[in-house]
Every structure is written in C-alpha cells, then in structure tokens.
Design a protein around this motif. Structure first.
Motif, PDB file in Angstrom:
ATOM      1  N   ALA A   6       0.934  -1.032   0.040  1.00 55.24           N
ATOM      2  CA  ALA A   6      -0.046   0.047   0.096  1.00 55.24           C
ATOM      3  C   ALA A   6       0.641   1.351  -0.136  1.00 55.24           C
ATOM      4  O   ALA A   6       0.624   2.176  -0.922  1.00 55.24           O
ATOM      5  N   ALA A  55      -5.635   4.281   2.099  1.00 60.11           N
ATOM      6  CA  ALA A  55      -5.198   2.704   1.796  1.00 60.11           C
ATOM      7  C   ALA A  55      -6.136   1.841   2.727  1.00 60.11           C
ATOM      8  O   ALA A  55      -6.303   2.415   3.568  1.00 60.11           O
ATOM      9  N   VAL A 103      -4.502   4.939   6.647  1.00 60.57           N
ATOM     10  CA  VAL A 103      -4.820   3.693   6.473  1.00 60.57           C
ATOM     11  C   VAL A 103      -5.897   3.031   7.182  1.00 60.57           C
ATOM     12  O   VAL A 103      -6.001   3.199   8.463  1.00 60.57           O
ATOM     13  N   GLU A 156      -4.538  -7.327 -10.376  1.00 57.94           N
ATOM     14  CA  GLU A 156      -4.556  -5.862  -9.832  1.00 57.94           C
ATOM     15  C   GLU A 156      -5.478  -5.125 -10.774  1.00 57.94           C
ATOM     16  O   GLU A 156      -5.248  -5.266 -11.988  1.00 57.94           O
ATOM     17  N   VAL A 165      -5.863  -3.064  -0.644  1.00 58.20           N
ATOM     18  CA  VAL A 165      -5.274  -4.585  -0.731  1.00 58.20           C
ATOM     19  C   VAL A 165      -6.050  -5.719  -0.152  1.00 58.20           C
ATOM     20  O   VAL A 165      -6.322  -5.556   1.060  1.00 58.20           O
ATOM     21  N   ILE A 171      -6.683  -1.927   4.099  1.00 54.05           N
ATOM     22  CA  ILE A 171      -6.113  -3.308   3.794  1.00 54.05           C
ATOM     23  C   ILE A 171      -7.270  -4.078   4.355  1.00 54.05           C
ATOM     24  O   ILE A 171      -7.747  -3.822   5.752  1.00 54.05           O
ATOM     25  N   ILE A 199      -5.850   3.016  -2.718  1.00 56.46           N
ATOM     26  CA  ILE A 199      -5.454   1.526  -2.940  1.00 56.46           C
ATOM     27  C   ILE A 199      -6.403   0.808  -1.887  1.00 56.46           C
ATOM     28  O   ILE A 199      -6.519   1.029  -0.835  1.00 56.46           O
ATOM     29  N   SER A 255       2.480   1.784  -3.436  1.00 63.07           N
ATOM     30  CA  SER A 255       1.602   2.175  -4.213  1.00 63.07           C
ATOM     31  C   SER A 255       1.127   3.548  -4.463  1.00 63.07           C
ATOM     32  O   SER A 255       0.658   4.344  -5.489  1.00 63.07           O
ATOM     33  N   LEU A 256       1.208   4.294  -3.281  1.00 59.44           N
ATOM     34  CA  LEU A 256       0.262   5.540  -3.029  1.00 59.44           C
ATOM     35  C   LEU A 256       1.254   6.630  -3.643  1.00 59.44           C
ATOM     36  O   LEU A 256       2.641   6.561  -3.584  1.00 59.44           O
TER      37      LEU A 256
END
Ligand code: NAD
Length: 382
Positions: free
Chosen positions: A153, A259, A176, A308, A290, A261, A288, A156-157
């Motif tokens: 995460a 993000a 997050v 993805e 995940v 998760i 994102i 990717s940010l």
C-alpha cells in the motif's frame, strides 16, 4: 525416518517447506532429510546450504518422493506437468504428507490421498491452542501477508505515509484503514504505524479493540447487539441487518482513507463483502485497496483474485499469495512450524498417529485408506 522436501511447482510459489536451520534441528532428532535440487532457489537457499546442514540432495523429484517416509510441502499437491503425473501418485503408498492441503475446498484431493493410503496432515487444521502455537502456519503466514500488504500500500500511493515537517512546510500523514484485526490485520496495523500512517481499524470481535489501540491505531466503534464470535474465538457470520450497518459505518471511514487493507474472514465460509462498489466510488482518486481475503471471494465487491485492477480511480489488489512474495522469512517461519509438527508426530523413529492427541487428530485428514477428519467427512456427506 526419511523426510523429503520437493521443489514447489505451483506458479509463483517461492517458499520452501524446510530451511537449513531446521534441517540441522531435525537431524539432531534422528530424522534424515532429502531435498530436491533447486528446492530452495526461490528463497535464495542454495543446495550447498542444505548439504552443509546434513541433507541429501536428490535431482529427481519422482525418486525423492517415492523413497520418502514423510513428504513436507508448502502448496497442496498438484499435477506435475513435466512428469505428467499428480504429485500424490508419486508418493509411496502408506507414506505421510504434511502440507497446506485446503481439504475443505478440495475434496477430490482428499479422496485421492485416501485412495493412495497416504497419512496426510493439513497445516490449515493445526488447532489454535497454546500447545500448538509453534505449529500454527496460518498465523505465521498471515503475519507475513499483513506486513507485505502495508508495504504494498505504501509503495503504491502517490503520497507519503508519515507526517513530514520540512523547510518546505508540513506534509500531512497518509490514512490507512484496516478491516479485520486478526493476525494479518494486526501486523498490517503495526507495519502501517511503523511507516508513520494514521491508522484506523475495525473488527466485529470487540475483544480486539485493546490490541488495536495498543498498536497506536484507533478502533472504529459500532454497537453490535448480537454475538459476533464463536466459543473458539473466531468471528461468526453477521445477521443481514448488522452487516448492512457495518457497510455503512465502513463507507464513512473509507472515503477518508488513502489505503484500505482488508483481512476479514469467517472460517470455512466466503469472506464478507465490506466494500461494495458504491463505497469504492466515494474513495479518493489514487487510493488503494489491498484485499487479503481475495482467495475466499474478497472483502471488496470488485476484487479479482490474483489480479490488480483500477476501478473508479482506486487500485484494487487481489492479493492471493503474499507470503510467497517474501519467501525468506515466510520459509523460515513455515519451516519452524513444520519442524514442530514433525517432532510432535515422530516418536522413537516412527510416525505415531495417536488419535487421542488433539493436535494429531485435529490435523490428520486421511489415514490407512480412510478420510478420518470429522469436519471433512461431514462436508463430503453434505
Ligand atoms: P481470521 O483470518 O479467521 O479472520 C480475520 C479477522 O476478520 C478476524 O479478526 C475476524 O474477527 C474478522 N472478521 C470476520 N468477519 C468480519 C466482518 N464482517 N467485519 C470485520 N471483521 C471481520 O482470523 P485469525 O487471524 O485467524 O484469528 C481468528 C481467531 O483465532 C482470533 O480469536 C485469534 O486470537 C485466534 N488465534 C489463536 C491462536 C492461538 O491460540 N494459537 C493463533 C492465531 C489466532
């Protein structure tokens, strides 16, 4: 007793079932270990390291498996295309297998193991008890997955996770959101906190609130009237009404997150959907998700296992096998789990299948040509 470690053949699997450190430990306990040449390559363990640890190196997978008393693996046996045979058919009749087996989802494999009279032990079935903690591969691999999810995460940010105070001014920290605070979720929280993010977490089991807070994250409160966990400490499926309320609560936090998760799971069932498409539409562009529940259906409605995708400006990672992407610690930890199982099962140089022992009976799937595990038998009958 001869223990064999074949090279994993499932695509993308870089872990190995035993590392040299545990080969030495097993050697001291009187077990002879044979390793297929190249088995440790994916985890950067050369054959020479296994040789130094006292293992025999065998080139030929068919010979290695045929000569073993106990085969240890990471991934469940599959068809070996190169040898045009199923790995189970390469095992010696009457020998033993210790591996992840996904027995509740792959009854065909269970039948094949019984037909071949393999004594099989499923690493997913290790009881979650204090006595069996050292064997608990679900926990060790969930730890790896939770860590990697947070790192993915962060990578990717398009922004920092920590707050930075610089001569060019202050940059606000990333946010997050972690859904499900079991083993993987707690490690994701800890890792995101170490990276400096502001972390919020939610779980239906109220017992995890303190653990979440002790990691420096805030716990999202939602009063729930019904019982949300089983006597064994696992989450239960929620009523439709509570599930709808949960989705509404999560939506309000998801729109602020950079993000998310997700790790929410119900043992033996499809993962609950916590992020439907309308929540994704409200999220920040560039955010994102995940989704660690990808292989049991995903916690996000738009997750595609092992893929993805970008939907409504949000990147969605269907993370099916994250432990394989950190093969060094994942193999070390799995190897210690496997060694503890072997030392539990082998007594006086022989495999001791004692069904009075809760660890042995909890893990044993097939023995002497029969399916012996009650939950699997019930699944087969249904
Ligand atoms: P898991 O992988 O089964 O589930 C992950 C998390 O998702 C759990 O915390 C669960 O409560 C949560 N969840 C399920 N449905 C949800 C929903 N609708 N919304 C939000 N969250 C939801 O969990 P796990 O990491 O395997 O842990 C499960 C239990 O096993 C815990 O009680 C844990 O303490 C226990 N455990 C015990 C041992 C041991 O004693 N050896 C080891 C590991 C875990």
């Amino acid at each position: 007793m001869r223990v064999a470690v074949p090279k994993e053949i499932v695509a993308g699997e870089r872990r190995v079932a035993l590392v040299p450190e545990t080969v030495v430990q097993l050697g001291k306990a009187g077990l002879r270990v044979s390793v297929q040449a190249g088995a440790g390559e994916g985890a950067y363990v050369p054959d020479s390291a296994y040789g130094d640890a006292g293992a025999a190196i065998v080139d030929d997978a068919a010979r290695l498996l045929a000569e073993a008393d106990i085969v240890v693996k990471v991934q469940k046996p599959v068809r070996n295309e190169r040898l045009a045979q199923h790995e189970v058919d390469l095992l010696r009749e009457g020998s033993a297998l210790v591996s992840f087996l996904q027995p509740l989802n792959d009854l065909e494999l269970v039948r094949l193991l019984a037909r071949r009279r393999i004594t099989s032990f499923s690493m997913e079935m290790v009881p979650r008890t204090t006595r069996a903690q050292r064997m608990d591969a679900l926990s060790s691999q969930a730890t790896v997955a939770g860590y990697k999810a947070a790192v993915l995460a962060a990578d990717s940010l398009a922004k920092f996770l920590p707050m930075l105070t610089t001569a060019a001014g202050t940059i606000r920290p990333g946010r997050v959101l972690v859904l499900g605070a079991g083993v993987a979720g707690l490690q994701a929280i800890a890792t995101a906190r170490r990276l400096g993010a502001l972390v919020e977490a939610f779980d239906v089991r109220p017992a995890v609130k303190e653990e979440v807070q002790s990691l420096g994250a805030s716990f999202i409160e939602m009063p729930i009237a019904e019982e949300t966990q089983t006597a064994g400490g696992y989450a239960k499926e929620l009523s439709a009404e509570t599930h709808r309320r949960e989705i509404d609560v999560i939506r309000e936090h998801a729109r602020e997150a950079d993000a998310i998760i997700t790790t929410a799971a119900i043992p033996g069932a499809r993962a609950p959907i916590l992020i439907p498409e309308d929540t994704v539409k409200l999220m920040r562009p560039g955010a994102i998700i995940v989704d660690l529940a990808a292989d049991t259906g995903g916690n996000c409605e738009l997750t595609r296992p092992d893929q993805e995708t970008v939907c409504h400006g949000v990147r969605i990672v269907g993370a099916a096998n994250l432990p394989a992407t950190l093969p060094v610690p994942a193999s070390q930890m799995y190897s210690r789990n496997i060694a503890s199982v072997l030392l539990h099962l082998v007594k006086d140089g022989k495999l001791n299948v004692d069904f009075q022992d809760e660890i042995t009976s909890g893990m044993c799937v097939t023995h002497a040509g029969e399916v012996v595990h009650e939950r699997i038998k019930a699944r087969m009958a249904s």
